[in-house]
Scaffold this active site. Structure first.
Site, PDB file in Angstrom:
ATOM      1  N   GLN A  67       0.874  -1.172   0.000  1.00  0.00           N
ATOM      2  CA  GLN A  67       0.000   0.000   0.000  1.00  0.00           C
ATOM      3  C   GLN A  67       0.909   1.220   0.000  1.00  0.00           C
ATOM      4  OE1 GLN A  67      -3.776  -0.565   0.551  1.00  0.00           O
ATOM      5  NE2 GLN A  67      -2.938  -2.407  -0.405  1.00  0.00           N
ATOM      6  N   GLY A  77     -11.336   2.763   5.686  1.00  0.00           N
ATOM      7  CA  GLY A  77     -10.518   1.929   4.813  1.00  0.00           C
ATOM      8  C   GLY A  77      -9.717   2.726   3.795  1.00  0.00           C
ATOM      9  N   HIS A  78      -8.868   2.027   3.056  1.00  0.00           N
ATOM     10  CA  HIS A  78      -7.998   2.700   2.092  1.00  0.00           C
ATOM     11  C   HIS A  78      -8.780   3.363   0.968  1.00  0.00           C
ATOM     12  CE1 HIS A  78      -7.154  -1.609   0.333  1.00  0.00           C
ATOM     13  NE2 HIS A  78      -8.420  -1.338   0.364  1.00  0.00           N
ATOM     14  N   ASN A  79      -8.315   4.544   0.592  1.00  0.00           N
ATOM     15  CA  ASN A  79      -8.890   5.316  -0.511  1.00  0.00           C
ATOM     16  C   ASN A  79     -10.325   5.790  -0.273  1.00  0.00           C
ATOM     17  OD1 ASN A  79      -6.800   3.230  -1.951  1.00  0.00           O
ATOM     18  ND2 ASN A  79      -6.762   5.267  -2.860  1.00  0.00           N
TER      19      ASN A  79
END
Lengths: 357, 357, 357
Positions: free
Chosen positions: C194, C235-237
């Site tokens: 990531q 969470g991511h993004n």
């Protein structure tokens, strides 16, 4: 020796093996020639009959079923808790401060207390006798840590918190954070400074990565003997009554009052400003949106089912109100049809007499 | 260069641009003249056609659609993971101990391991080759950290935990806490000392602020390759099978056994003492109150809908049982009405022959 | 003095007591002879009439009801927030570094910033003017901490995070962790490195033990003025629009975009890759499985009810689809019965004319 152990926990000794040496506790299905286990319910009878433990703690009615020495008591789980302590005593750390700890000049620390490596103890903190502070804990200014309390490691106690005696705080617990209070200023949120504090009673436990926020004004109060598991959120000005227990992943919103001796299962959500009576039991994942004034068990949620079935039921759920209206209309239509039937029908007579009954 | 990259990941190279220099990965919709992206599914076709990346990793059937160099493979996501590693290698910290770390005399630390600033490594800990312990970690006594494992920062590993090889533990994770086990003594809860431990397999990952409790007696076992996201609770004596993945905010209660290759979506709650088979998939927020012995997908919960509609459906839900009884009664009444109809009706004949069929 | 306070917050002063000394804020039901409280809604009228506070902040229409000095404003909650700041100012820590902090040579720290005990500031970090870093924080390499931002204690900021101005991060918050991204390789999960980062806007707040994961590629973006409570997963993004507020225990899955000015109550779960419009409000425990393009309030879940009733309703829920089919069949049968009725029935005529209407 089994017989000694029986004496120490006040159990009646039955069966063979009074002189076997016992040096550990074990699970019922573990083969341990020097191990002692326990049985708390009849459902473990098959395991009891097959056990290879040297001794078992159990209630009188199960004693005949055990193939080994029996320590007979009324409350086997409680007796077992004591036996674990006897056979597996915890090594307490030495009193005194680890040289790497950062301790403010004005902190008052009892000489019998133990302060672990790399702890930070700020100005005005009071730490009473027998306290154990594990490594990497932060105790912010003007907090009080009561006698015999233990912070395992990496616990953060924020400013002005009051922690009772014999409290147990697990790694990652955060006590006394400034809670979630804001005023709207147009579209923006303006923080309302949270000037209250947290008061944890005696014998309280707070699990890993749980958070108990301080009062906005006044106190967040966790009563004596309350047990809080991991990953639990307690909002500002919540009050939790004595001996209530909460399982992991639950959250209690601000200003809610929970009674004594409640049990709150895992992942329960309780909305804010509610009153929950004593002896209320919420089952797992319950969604608590109103006050409950009566003791009792309450539940919500839909247990998991095959996804295809679930999709069908969910689709119907969205139309429940319409279904209920259609049902009502059908009932009217059927009554109308019944009324229109010829008088001579015997079923009709019966039905009419039902109605007038 | 694209062609070199293709060689290194074993991809077939199609389209123009084999000699373009690639120096970063990028999103499909990002304009990066030296960037490589990937496509994992047909739904990204519009984005693929419009991409301004220099190269794209994709499956054979999509290659004709790309306006740039194509690296054709069977599993583009996996190939992309390798490309990210090649183009964006992580800088490992130097071997050795930061001088601010507090390391017990009896700890055995491999010379190739790296111990970060302000870590605490207690008595009896063993740290194997290539381990990276980031800043502010605590490893309590007698724990084992396997080869190449990485603790990012601020991780707490409690006493006697066994951590496998190539494990990744994220900030705030707590491994091996004493779990939530109590005996009742009247209204009071008496802690049952938790003397077991945690065993994490190889290639396990545990996310930020997640907690894995030690066994009460015996072990909590997380199988090889299990991936645990953030804010997850794993209770004492849980067992999770190999390669099972769990998304954030889920909780598994004590003594439950979960099979291999399961996927547990976000905010799922699993009650205690259950058996979940291999290859079971729970969708988000599923409420798991019983064992599931068959592989398959299981769901629960009510998806969000406009609040006004929801209130109406919920009001009816409380009376579902009554609705079902009324429906049953109506069915009886309608049958009765049908039976009372004149024999000459052709519909009646048809219906009777249906019944006897 | 009440009159001074009124001037400072721009309130109109009504009633007796303009010259009383005020030295603390208090709850409406607290007896404080030098205390000031506030009333935000008519439901607190009984408490207002009974208050023993020296002064109260309220709206014009409630002023006649107060038994004490009144500070009349349009937005009492906002005015109260300012009064708390005036009467209970926070003591900022002194500028400079605590000698126990571990600060990398290449870190750029503004001389007005305060770095607490046992902090770790890694290579390439930039810390702007007026920043307060409490004890036990870790700022990993190449992160930026904007002006006047405050990390209370035990916060972890992972590599390359961008933190805005006047941000408040509470103990246990983890910003910028490498998110949950994997590729399948047969049964195994292979981590996709990531390489993105987190960008927190100005005036953002992140609560205790919450986690905001970095982008897989690109950024996770938390807009200006967003307020995130405790134990929340982002969470991511994910992208969250300005001034959206999220209550404790909620989770937002990867790549979801949430609009501005939304409110997300406690324990809400939002699936990944969704689009949520501006001004959307999710009630507590809502299960968000699809995009919502319209502003409005959305809900889901079943509120808790007595467990016995719940069990009955749940049993019926599993058969909702069958119930709906039976209802449809009954409707057909009843129509058939109605059609078969003698033409002379007046009810029949009425019904037919309804149908043709």
């Amino acid at each position: 020796m089994v017989s000694e152990l029986a004496t120490r926990i006040g159990a009646e000794l039955l069966g063979q093996g009074a002189d076997i040496e016992i040096d550990e506790v074990c699970a019922l299905d573990e083969a341990s020639a020097a191990g002692i286990s326990f049985v708390s319910a009849r459902k473990y009878l098959p395991a009891l009959r097959a056990t290879r433990a040297a001794a078992v703690i159990l209630t009188p009615e199960l004693a005949a079923e055990a193939p080994c020495a029996c320590l007979v008591v009324d409350n086997p789980t409680l007796a077992f808790a004591r036996v674990v302590e006897l056979l597996h005593p915890r090594r307490p750390p030495p009193a005194g401060w680890h040289p790497s700890a950062v301790v403010a000049a004005s902190a008052q620390i009892h000489p019998s207390a133990s302060i672990g490596a790399l702890c930070v103890i700020e100005e005005g903190v009071v730490i009473e006798a027998g306290v154990e502070i594990g490594p990497h804990c932060v105790i912010q200014r003007d907090s009080l840590i009561g006698e015999q309390t233990r912070l395992v490691a990496a616990v953060t106690v924020c400013a002005r918190s009051l922690i009772g005696k014999r409290v147990l705080l697990h790694p990652g617990a955060v006590i006394g954070r400034e809670g979630f209070g804001f005023a709207r200023d147009g579209e923006r949120w303006i923080r309302i400074p949270q000037i209250g504090r947290v008061r944890l009673g005696d014998d309280v436990e707070v699990g890993s990565n749980s958070a108990v926020d301080r009062g906005a004004i006044g106190e967040t109060v966790i009563g004596d003997g309350v047990k809080i598991d991991n990953l639990i959120q307690i909002g500002h000005n919540v009050e939790v009554g004595e001996n209530t227990a909460m399982a992991a992943c639950s959250g209690i919103s601000g200003s809610t009052r929970i009674g004594k001796n409640c049990t709150i299962a895992g992942a329960v959500g309780v909305a804010g400003h509610l009153e929950i009576a004593d002896d209320v039991h919420f089952t797992g994942m319950a969604m608590v949106t109103r006050s409950f004034e009566q003791a009792g068990a309450y539940s919500s949620g839909i247990p998991a089912m095959p996804s295809a079935d679930w999709r069908r039921s969910v689709a119907r759920f969205r139309h429940l109100d319409e279904m209920a209206r259609r049902l009502r209309r059908l009932e009217e239509q059927v009554t109308e049809l019944q009324d229109a039937q010829p008088r001579s029908s015997p079923e009709r007579w019966r039905e009419n007499s039902d109605k007038t009954a």
